[in-house]
Design an enzyme around this catalytic site. Structure first.
Site, mmCIF file in Angstrom:
data_model
loop_
_atom_site.group_PDB
_atom_site.id
_atom_site.type_symbol
_atom_site.label_atom_id
_atom_site.label_comp_id
_atom_site.label_asym_id
_atom_site.label_seq_id
_atom_site.Cartn_x
_atom_site.Cartn_y
_atom_site.Cartn_z
ATOM 1 N N ASP A 152 -33.328 55.622 17.347
ATOM 2 C CA ASP A 152 -34.059 57.228 15.789
ATOM 3 C C ASP A 152 -33.296 57.286 14.613
ATOM 4 O O ASP A 152 -34.543 57.009 13.565
ATOM 5 C CB ASP A 152 -34.488 58.201 16.879
ATOM 6 C CG ASP A 152 -35.694 58.037 17.859
ATOM 7 O OD1 ASP A 152 -36.669 57.737 17.953
ATOM 8 O OD2 ASP A 152 -35.343 58.459 19.070
ATOM 9 N N HIS A 168 -25.849 61.138 22.763
ATOM 10 C CA HIS A 168 -27.807 60.278 23.608
ATOM 11 C C HIS A 168 -27.155 60.175 25.094
ATOM 12 O O HIS A 168 -26.270 60.451 25.697
ATOM 13 C CB HIS A 168 -27.670 58.551 23.244
ATOM 14 C CG HIS A 168 -28.544 57.672 24.562
ATOM 15 N ND1 HIS A 168 -29.038 57.585 25.736
ATOM 16 C CD2 HIS A 168 -29.274 57.573 23.752
ATOM 17 C CE1 HIS A 168 -29.964 56.350 26.022
ATOM 18 N NE2 HIS A 168 -30.471 56.653 25.327
HETATM 19 N N1 ACO Z 1 -26.426 67.338 17.270
HETATM 20 C C1 ACO Z 1 -25.403 68.331 17.827
HETATM 21 N N2 ACO Z 1 -23.983 68.110 19.018
HETATM 22 C C2 ACO Z 1 -25.146 67.727 19.599
HETATM 23 C C3 ACO Z 1 -25.956 66.718 20.139
HETATM 24 C C4 ACO Z 1 -26.504 66.538 18.488
HETATM 25 N N3 ACO Z 1 -27.628 65.539 18.430
HETATM 26 N N4 ACO Z 1 -26.330 66.001 21.228
HETATM 27 C C5 ACO Z 1 -25.401 66.498 21.600
HETATM 28 N N5 ACO Z 1 -24.927 67.559 21.628
HETATM 29 C C6 ACO Z 1 -23.521 68.433 21.632
HETATM 30 C C7 ACO Z 1 -24.153 69.103 22.831
HETATM 31 O O1 ACO Z 1 -24.148 70.882 22.128
HETATM 32 C C8 ACO Z 1 -22.965 69.520 23.837
HETATM 33 O O2 ACO Z 1 -21.921 70.259 23.412
HETATM 34 P P1 ACO Z 1 -21.010 71.586 24.031
HETATM 35 O O3 ACO Z 1 -20.456 70.274 25.077
HETATM 36 O O4 ACO Z 1 -20.727 72.076 23.696
HETATM 37 O O5 ACO Z 1 -21.863 72.134 25.157
HETATM 38 C C9 ACO Z 1 -22.678 68.376 23.704
HETATM 39 O O6 ACO Z 1 -23.009 67.338 22.651
HETATM 40 C C10 ACO Z 1 -23.131 67.436 24.996
HETATM 41 O O7 ACO Z 1 -24.475 67.369 25.487
HETATM 42 P P2 ACO Z 1 -26.160 67.283 26.048
HETATM 43 O O8 ACO Z 1 -27.310 68.538 25.715
HETATM 44 O O9 ACO Z 1 -25.183 67.710 27.775
HETATM 45 O O10 ACO Z 1 -25.934 66.140 26.137
HETATM 46 P P3 ACO Z 1 -27.299 65.381 27.307
HETATM 47 O O11 ACO Z 1 -26.385 63.892 27.034
HETATM 48 O O12 ACO Z 1 -28.033 65.780 27.854
HETATM 49 O O13 ACO Z 1 -28.435 64.513 25.605
HETATM 50 C C11 ACO Z 1 -29.983 64.300 24.026
HETATM 51 C C12 ACO Z 1 -28.395 63.657 25.457
HETATM 52 C C13 ACO Z 1 -30.822 65.287 24.197
HETATM 53 C C14 ACO Z 1 -30.540 62.532 23.215
HETATM 54 C C15 ACO Z 1 -28.805 64.608 22.570
HETATM 55 O O14 ACO Z 1 -27.919 64.202 22.264
HETATM 56 C C16 ACO Z 1 -29.861 65.683 21.895
HETATM 57 O O15 ACO Z 1 -30.510 66.742 22.125
HETATM 58 N N6 ACO Z 1 -29.127 65.094 20.563
HETATM 59 C C17 ACO Z 1 -30.585 64.959 19.096
HETATM 60 C C18 ACO Z 1 -32.398 64.873 19.939
HETATM 61 C C19 ACO Z 1 -32.317 62.967 19.815
HETATM 62 O O16 ACO Z 1 -32.029 62.627 19.146
HETATM 63 N N7 ACO Z 1 -32.618 62.290 21.264
HETATM 64 C C20 ACO Z 1 -32.706 61.044 20.666
HETATM 65 C C21 ACO Z 1 -32.778 60.526 21.908
HETATM 66 S S1 ACO Z 1 -32.403 58.449 22.336
HETATM 67 C C22 ACO Z 1 -34.333 58.751 23.273
HETATM 68 O O17 ACO Z 1 -34.820 59.254 23.823
HETATM 69 C C23 ACO Z 1 -34.975 57.134 22.581
#
Ligand code: ACO
Length: 442
Positions: free
Chosen positions: A369, A312
């Site tokens: 979710d 998140h």
């Molecule tokens: N699975 C694996 N790795 C992940 C995940 C995941 N679900 N989420 C983040 N990471 C990793 C990234 O690859 C990144 O790794 P790195 O540092 O080695 O490059 C690190 O964690 C940070 O990720 P960011 O994308 O910079 O985190 P951000 O805060 O921008 O993104 C997001 C948040 C978009 C929700 C992300 O966690 C994601 O894509 N999750 C999966 C989709 C999801 O569940 N969305 C619902 C969110 S809740 C809502 O909107 C109601």
């Protein structure tokens, strides 16, 4: 919103090209303070660059506070756990939009207005006939909500005077539109709203009632849906809410602003994640339950796969909504005497991921979710309606933010700046003389 009272004695200092500028710092009730950079460009010729607005406050708001480190969430000062345990979704909607919990009388009036406005103009009902079979319900929802501004234009002038009516109309009509879009997708006759039913019972009846088999309202399912909607009702300046504010900042009417928010919510990185979680769990289950393969894929830097329902932007701890939902999921399945292998699978994935260094180091926890889809599915709602359900829940939050923005004396039309990195000036070449399209002409 008088922000002058929030200005602190301490100042932020910024040095550019040897010159130091002092910037006001504003105090919050909880959490991050804000450096007021509104005079930055004028004074320094610089703008800030912040992809994804990770550090940028776009407004001051008194609606919702969430602490990502502690994993807590409050609506108007009330913890989400208390509201989910004690209130109905309609009460919480009233709270978000009006700033205080309703008295019995206020709640009765609000419900009365919702009943009055639940029906849709018959001409609007015919719109449903023109969507092709298999249309994504989110596309139907955003189109139909935008269309409300054509059918109810009287609400558009002096919106704050009419906000109670508009809010009641939207909350009840979006519920009707959502149920109708589902019925139409199945080619089934529509069931109209009933004033004797509660908000969620009415929705379930419109979704599942058929002339050949009348729907029997089940209080366990009604209660589960009510809680799900409360947990989704607001989440401060997320992507869809910021969209509603940005579109609304051009003084676009409430219906069109909400329609834009619905489109933003559609994305799989935002509200579309609940459907993506269910698709992922079903795929893993069909492949024999080897979730470790998917955890490895999520950890592989060369693989774009992400474990959906994890991570998140703000929570770097447990999402409090996910904790409530996990418990609710167990309760619903137990009371309905259902078993769902996807729930066991989800729990195993959570357990393994929470012990895995990759997820621990990045503070990746299950988000709202991760468990919501399993509950929706158990109460009969199909995968492609999950994001519509999210929109139904988020609606009072969007309305509250739109109202707050309209009422804010600090309001400005949203217009971010940029760091321009394109060519300085290019020599124009007439079309007949252009042989290649590359930097040669720059
Ligand atoms: N699975 C694996 N790795 C992940 C995940 C995941 N679900 N989420 C983040 N990471 C990793 C990234 O690859 C990144 O790794 P790195 O540092 O080695 O490059 C690190 O964690 C940070 O990720 P960011 O994308 O910079 O985190 P951000 O805060 O921008 O993104 C997001 C948040 C978009 C929700 C992300 O966690 C994601 O894509 N999750 C999966 C989709 C999801 O569940 N969305 C619902 C969110 S809740 C809502 O909107 C109601």
């Amino acid at each position: 919103m008088d922000l002058k009272k929030r200005v602190m004695a301490e100042k932020a200092k910024l040095t550019i090209d040897g010159e130091t500028y002092e910037l006001p710092v504003l105090e919050s009730t909880f959490g991050d303070k804000a450096i007021d950079i509104s005079s930055l460009r004028q004074r320094t010729g610089c703008v800030t660059l912040d992809y994804g607005y990770m550090n940028t406050g776009s407004c001051a708001s008194a609606i919702t506070y969430l602490d990502g480190k502690q994993g807590t969430l409050n609506y108007r000062g009330y913890p989400i756990e208390t509201l989910a345990a004690e209130c109905s979704f309609v009460e919480v909607s009233y709270l978000l939009i009006n700033g205080c919990l309703p008295t019995e009388n206020e709640l009765r009036n609000f419900k009365g207005m919702m009943n009055k406005y639940a029906l849709m103009h018959e001409d609007m009902v015919h719109f449903f006939d023109r969507f092709p079979a298999g249309s994504p319900p989110m596309s139907i929802l955003s189109s139909m909500v935008n269309t409300l501004s054509a059918f109810y234009p009287e609400m558009i002038n002096n919106p704050l005077e009419q906000i109670d009516k508009m809010a009641a109309r939207l909350l009840s009509k979006v519920r009707t539109i959502a149920a109708f879009s589902y019925k139409k997708s199945l080619g089934q006759p529509l069931t109209y709203p009933r004033p004797d039913y509660s908000y969620c019972a009415n929705f379930l009846n419109m979704m599942f009632d058929l002339p050949v088999s009348p729907y029997e309202v089940n209080p366990v399912i009604v209660n589960a849906l009510d809680k799900l909607l409360i947990l989704h009702a607001d989440h401060e300046q997320n992507c869809s809410t910021s969209t509603v504010r940005l579109v609304g900042s051009a003084h676009v009417n409430l219906y069109a602003s909400i329609s834009a928010g619905i489109s933003a919510l559609w994305g799989p990185l935002h509200g579309g994640a609940n459907q993506a979680v269910m698709d992922m769990l079903e795929r893993i289950h069909l492949e024999g339950g080897n979730y470790k393969k998917y955890i490895d894929k999520a950890k592989d830097p060369n693989d774009s796969f992400r474990l959906v329902g994890f991570g998140h932007r703000v929570y770097k701890n447990h999402d409090p909504r996910s904790r409530i939902l996990k418990k609710l999921c167990d309760e619903v399945l137990q009371t309905l005497n259902l078993s769902n292998p996807l729930l066991d699978l989800a729990k195993e994935i959570e357990e393994v991921a929470l012990r895995d260094d990759y997820f621990v180091e990045r503070h990746l926890y299950p988000n709202v979710d991760f468990y919501s889809g399993i509950i929706y599915k158990s109460i009969g709602i199909p995968n492609d309606m999950f994001t519509v359900m999210f929109a139904l829940g988020r609606l009072p939050g969007w309305i509250a933010h739109w109202k707050e923005m309209w009422d804010d004396e600090n309001w400005r039309i949203g217009r971010p700046r940029q760091l321009y990195i394109g060519p300085k000036q290019r020599r124009f070449v007439a079309i007949g003389d252009r042989k290649v399209c590359d930097e040669r002409f720059s």
